[in-house]
Design an enzyme around this catalytic site. Structure first.
Site, PDB file in Angstrom:
ATOM      1  N   ASP A  60      43.111  27.937  41.051  1.00  0.00           N
ATOM      2  CA  ASP A  60      42.536  28.376  41.251  1.00  0.00           C
ATOM      3  C   ASP A  60      41.361  28.826  42.703  1.00  0.00           C
ATOM      4  O   ASP A  60      41.633  27.677  43.368  1.00  0.00           O
ATOM      5  CB  ASP A  60      41.229  27.571  40.031  1.00  0.00           C
ATOM      6  CG  ASP A  60      40.443  29.112  39.944  1.00  0.00           C
ATOM      7  OD1 ASP A  60      39.872  30.326  39.878  1.00  0.00           O
ATOM      8  OD2 ASP A  60      39.075  28.072  39.090  1.00  0.00           O
ATOM      9  N   ASN A 107      42.991  36.860  31.516  1.00  0.00           N
ATOM     10  CA  ASN A 107      43.694  37.738  32.740  1.00  0.00           C
ATOM     11  C   ASN A 107      43.072  39.371  32.698  1.00  0.00           C
ATOM     12  O   ASN A 107      43.022  39.786  33.423  1.00  0.00           O
ATOM     13  CB  ASN A 107      43.965  37.302  33.094  1.00  0.00           C
ATOM     14  CG  ASN A 107      43.791  35.565  34.488  1.00  0.00           C
ATOM     15  OD1 ASN A 107      44.583  35.036  34.641  1.00  0.00           O
ATOM     16  ND2 ASN A 107      42.432  34.889  34.390  1.00  0.00           N
TER      17      ASN A 107
HETATM   18  C1  IPE Z   1      42.401  30.515  34.953  1.00  0.00           C
HETATM   19  O1  IPE Z   1      41.652  30.354  36.049  1.00  0.00           O
HETATM   20  C2  IPE Z   1      44.189  31.087  34.966  1.00  0.00           C
HETATM   21  C3  IPE Z   1      44.810  30.890  36.158  1.00  0.00           C
HETATM   22  C4  IPE Z   1      44.462  30.117  37.192  1.00  0.00           C
HETATM   23  C5  IPE Z   1      45.699  31.890  35.906  1.00  0.00           C
HETATM   24  P1  IPE Z   1      40.914  31.465  35.637  1.00  0.00           P
HETATM   25  O2  IPE Z   1      39.670  31.439  37.384  1.00  0.00           O
HETATM   26  O3  IPE Z   1      40.851  32.659  35.051  1.00  0.00           O
HETATM   27  O4  IPE Z   1      40.272  30.262  34.652  1.00  0.00           O
HETATM   28  P2  IPE Z   1      38.289  30.790  34.331  1.00  0.00           P
HETATM   29  O5  IPE Z   1      37.927  32.255  33.978  1.00  0.00           O
HETATM   30  O6  IPE Z   1      37.140  29.997  35.832  1.00  0.00           O
HETATM   31  O7  IPE Z   1      38.071  30.073  33.345  1.00  0.00           O
HETATM   32  C1  IPE Z   2      43.432  31.928  40.921  1.00  0.00           C
HETATM   33  O1  IPE Z   2      42.127  32.065  41.100  1.00  0.00           O
HETATM   34  C2  IPE Z   2      44.613  32.845  40.664  1.00  0.00           C
HETATM   35  C3  IPE Z   2      44.324  34.099  38.925  1.00  0.00           C
HETATM   36  C4  IPE Z   2      42.899  33.844  37.719  1.00  0.00           C
HETATM   37  C5  IPE Z   2      45.299  34.993  38.706  1.00  0.00           C
HETATM   38  P1  IPE Z   2      40.620  33.217  40.928  1.00  0.00           P
HETATM   39  O2  IPE Z   2      42.195  34.954  41.132  1.00  0.00           O
HETATM   40  O3  IPE Z   2      40.792  32.984  39.425  1.00  0.00           O
HETATM   41  O4  IPE Z   2      39.895  33.631  41.640  1.00  0.00           O
HETATM   42  P2  IPE Z   2      38.654  32.986  41.742  1.00  0.00           P
HETATM   43  O5  IPE Z   2      38.929  31.588  40.417  1.00  0.00           O
HETATM   44  O6  IPE Z   2      37.445  34.514  41.439  1.00  0.00           O
HETATM   45  O7  IPE Z   2      38.021  32.569  42.928  1.00  0.00           O
HETATM   46 MG    MG Z   3      39.737  31.599  39.258  1.00  0.00          MG
END
Ligand code: IPE
Ligand code: IPE
Ligand code: MG
Length: 239
Positions: A16, A64
């Site tokens: 993340d 997502n």
């Molecule tokens: C969780 O991260 C999903 C992945 C790392 C693929 P998100 O960024 O989507 O989760 P939330 O929305 O912060 O809970």
């Molecule tokens: C994790 O990084 C990757 C996926 C969830 C695909 P994020 O895209 O969630 O990054 P933040 O949480 O917005 O910084």
């Molecule tokens: Mg995220």
């Protein structure tokens, strides 16, 4: 008894912070995902060296799909870029690729490259690099329940024969047995939640959280968290 001789067979990571990493640099979010892809390579090789048997990476959740269309498109292209670039290295390191998630909605081209990566690495005997892609734990549990219900309906299973083992065999992690349950879960970026990841399988896992954003996470960070895990006392309900 203080049992610190536990081993780290299955490591799961919620990768993340890609978006925030990009935002800090006034760059579009996709640049964060692109750098995050390099981190996957680094961490997969480091985990392999640590002797980890299964590395599960949360790459795309069933939630997502709710992101802007362009970002979703980019995330669907990432596996294509990743395997194009790193397949030779995965082969050299004897890594076996597995994809865990729901087929529906994944574009054909993305799905095909993932199938190809699995087929090409199927005889590799080293670490399993398991991508959770279009994965959601609630969907997984519902789907397992449906499969069991069908077996009961067609008479091949009695309701009283459903137990934890039978249930786990219908989960998407079944093929990872005996390492289907992670020993350790890491989440980067400072968030401390599961976001619908491996709800069943994490029942007795250890958790480690780090403020580091995924594109900044490196082998040294991994080793520190693993060292911390090694000092923990896993009791599994006993004393
Ligand atoms: C969780 O991260 C999903 C992945 C790392 C693929 P998100 O960024 O989507 O989760 P939330 O929305 O912060 O809970
Ligand atoms: C994790 O990084 C990757 C996926 C969830 C695909 P994020 O895209 O969630 O990054 P933040 O949480 O917005 O910084
Ligand atoms: Mg995220």
């Amino acid at each position: 008894m203080n049992n610190k001789s536990h081993s780290l067979n299955h490591l799961a990571i919620i990768m993340d912070g890609n978006g925030r990493w990009a935002k800090k640099r006034h760059l579009p979010r996709f640049v964060g995902h692109k750098h995050g892809m390099e981190t996957i390579r680094t961490i997969a090789l480091a985990a392999n060296e640590l002797g980890i048997k299964v590395l599960t990476l949360y790459a795309f959740s069933t939630e997502n799909w709710g992101r802007p269309v362009d970002e979703v498109k980019y995330l669907m292209r990432l596996p294509i870029d990743f395997f194009d670039k790193f397949m030779p290295e995965l082969m050299e390191n004897n890594v076996k690729v597995n994809i865990m998630g729901f087929r529906d909605e994944i574009p054909d081209k993305t799905y095909q490259i993932m199938e190809k990566a699995m087929a090409e690495t199927k005889d590799n005997t080293g670490m399993v690099l398991n991508f959770a892609f279009n994965y959601g734990a609630r969907k997984e549990i519902v789907s397992a329940s449906q499969k069991l219900a069908k077996k009961v309906k067609d008479g091949s299973l009695m309701p009283e024969d459903i137990n934890e083992k039978v249930f786990a065999e219908e989960l998407l992690t079944a093929s990872l047995a005996p390492y289907d349950n992670p020993d350790l879960l890491i989440r980067t970026s400072g968030e401390e939640r599961l976001s619908n990841f491996l709800l069943w399988q994490l029942a007795y896992s250890e958790f480690e959280f780090t403020e580091k954003l995924w594109p900044d996470f490196n082998a040294e960070d991994l080793k520190e968290l693993v060292a911390d895990f090694n000092n923990r006392d896993r009791r599994f309900g006993k004393i």
